[in-house]
Scaffold this motif. Structure first.
Motif, short mmCIF file in Angstrom:
data_model
loop_
_atom_site.label_atom_id
_atom_site.label_comp_id
_atom_site.label_asym_id
_atom_site.label_seq_id
_atom_site.Cartn_x
_atom_site.Cartn_y
_atom_site.Cartn_z
N HIS A 39 44.73 38.09 43.78
CA HIS A 39 43.78 37.67 42.76
C HIS A 39 42.89 38.83 42.32
N SER A 40 42.18 39.44 43.27
CA SER A 40 41.28 40.55 42.94
C SER A 40 40.76 41.18 44.22
N SER A 41 40.09 42.32 44.06
CA SER A 41 39.47 43.02 45.18
C SER A 41 37.97 43.12 44.92
N ARG A 77 34.85 36.73 38.12
CA ARG A 77 35.94 37.72 38.21
C ARG A 77 37.19 37.18 37.53
N GLU A 78 37.40 35.87 37.64
CA GLU A 78 38.56 35.27 36.98
C GLU A 78 38.45 35.41 35.46
#
Length: 227
Positions: A39-41, A77-78
């Protein structure tokens, strides 16, 4: 070092000695997909990330060897935000932050530290509400549970081999410590008793509240509290 699943079961967060939090989509695996897409960091901590907890609306809290707690708005963040961090870090602990727990309504965050204290934070105001002292050794884990009505109760486990209970509503200790482990308490987790879901939402009195604890004595103990 640590993992946490969002309340909806959509995201998995992992913390590591590399000081970075990784977020993963926790979709059900299929023949064409392993089910664990990145998804993300999230970067910002200057020490190992050893505690994670999801709150309401996918707000993620992280605790670290850098002695701070950081809050992350995963939904931002999404939507493409460059920095998902939500506000300034929460500071106050004098040693590593080892455990985190949100109240069911997401209004409160509890933190456990090797400084032997438990702190409770107002999530909206980003300020400390209580500092609970009583453990005589490092505190490793915290878990909210329901006290009935609007009460918020909190359990904490420590290297002093005890579980202590705290009434967050009154800001005081509740009852005597639970002491059956022969070694340091590594982790605790509270679950709903008979007749209700998670506590702290006005769900009413339960027939019992359960707390599970693990220790270096190689035992898992299950406690029933009538509250």
């Amino acid at each position: 070092k640590t993992v946490a699943m969002s309340g909806e079961g959509e995201l998995l967060a992992s913390g590591s000695t590399d000081k970075v939090i990784q977020l993963w989509f926790a979709a059900a695996p299929s023949a064409a997909d392993s089910g664990w897409r990145h998804h993300s960091s999230l970067s910002g901590h200057t020490g190992s990330v050893v505690a994670l907890a999801f709150g309401a609306n996918n707000l993620l809290a992280s605790g670290s060897y850098d002695r701070t707690i950081r809050l992350w708005n995963v939904k931002s963040r999404e939507n493409g935000a460059k920095n998902a961090e939500d506000g300034a870090p929460l500071r106050g602990h004098a040693h590593w932050v080892m455990g985190l727990s949100f109240s069911d309504d997401g209004a409160l965050l509890a933190s456990a530290s090797y400084d032997r204290s438990v702190r409770v934070w107002d999530v909206t105001q980003r300020r400390p509400l209580h500092v609970f002292n009583g453990h005589t050794d490092r505190v490793t884990s915290v878990s909210f549970f329901g006290g009935g009505g609007d009460a918020h109760m909190l359990a904490s486990g420590s290297y002093d081999k005890q579980i202590r209970l705290w009434n967050v509503t009154t800001g005081s200790a509740s009852g005597e410590p639970l002491a059956r482990h022969a070694g340091e308490i590594k982790s605790i987790c509270a679950g709903p008793g008979e007749g209700g879901g998670g506590g702290g939402r006005g769900s009413g009195r339960r027939e019992g509240q359960y707390i599970a604890s693990t220790g270096s004595d190689k035992k898992v103990l299950l406690w029933r509290l009538d509250i």
